[in-house]
Design a protein around this motif. Sequence first.
Motif, PDB file in Angstrom:
ATOM      1  N   SER A   1       0.827  -1.202   0.000  1.00 36.49           N
ATOM      2  CA  SER A   1       0.000   0.000   0.000  1.00 36.49           C
ATOM      3  C   SER A   1       0.866   1.259   0.000  1.00 36.49           C
ATOM      4  N   LEU A   2       1.860   1.308   0.867  1.00 37.42           N
ATOM      5  CA  LEU A   2       2.724   2.485   0.963  1.00 37.42           C
ATOM      6  C   LEU A   2       3.540   2.696  -0.309  1.00 37.42           C
ATOM      7  N   VAL A   3       4.073   1.620  -0.870  1.00 39.55           N
ATOM      8  CA  VAL A   3       4.862   1.736  -2.100  1.00 39.55           C
ATOM      9  C   VAL A   3       3.985   2.197  -3.255  1.00 39.55           C
ATOM     10  N   LYS A   4       2.786   1.633  -3.357  1.00 41.34           N
ATOM     11  CA  LYS A   4       1.872   2.013  -4.438  1.00 41.34           C
ATOM     12  C   LYS A   4       1.507   3.493  -4.342  1.00 41.34           C
ATOM     13  N   GLU A   5       1.198   3.951  -3.149  1.00 40.48           N
ATOM     14  CA  GLU A   5       0.827   5.351  -2.980  1.00 40.48           C
ATOM     15  C   GLU A   5       2.020   6.278  -3.168  1.00 40.48           C
ATOM     16  N   ALA A   6       3.211   5.855  -2.754  1.00 42.93           N
ATOM     17  CA  ALA A   6       4.409   6.658  -2.997  1.00 42.93           C
ATOM     18  C   ALA A   6       4.665   6.793  -4.490  1.00 42.93           C
ATOM     19  N   MET A   7       4.499   5.706  -5.217  1.00 43.67           N
ATOM     20  CA  MET A   7       4.670   5.750  -6.676  1.00 43.67           C
ATOM     21  C   MET A   7       3.607   6.640  -7.313  1.00 43.67           C
ATOM     22  N   ASP A   8       2.362   6.541  -6.855  1.00 45.90           N
ATOM     23  CA  ASP A   8       1.309   7.418  -7.368  1.00 45.90           C
ATOM     24  C   ASP A   8       1.673   8.880  -7.145  1.00 45.90           C
ATOM     25  N   TYR A   9       2.159   9.189  -5.964  1.00 45.63           N
ATOM     26  CA  TYR A   9       2.491  10.566  -5.633  1.00 45.63           C
ATOM     27  C   TYR A   9       3.656  11.077  -6.481  1.00 45.63           C
TER      28      TYR A   9
END
Length: 89
Positions: free
Chosen positions: A46-54
Amino acid sequence: MEKLKTICRWVGVDGLLHFLVCYGMLLALTPIVGVWWAIFSVTEASLVKEAMDYLIQKDNDRNAVLHDLICDGAGVLAALITLIIWTIS
């Protein structure tokens, strides 16, 4: 009832999908790797996916990232509650 409608509007389809994916991933991974590794894996994903989105999105919408992380966390929490109920019953 009005507060429930407000919550449903805030969560939306995207938030519901984030919730369901994290919920399902945690329940699916727990019998394979155990609850602690499942929590770690789902949280990390979840954190990696959202960091990549950001980092990749051109508008860098912090509110959208925060919204998604809250829905992901709610999915993990709901899955943990489900596992606890299954364990004690």
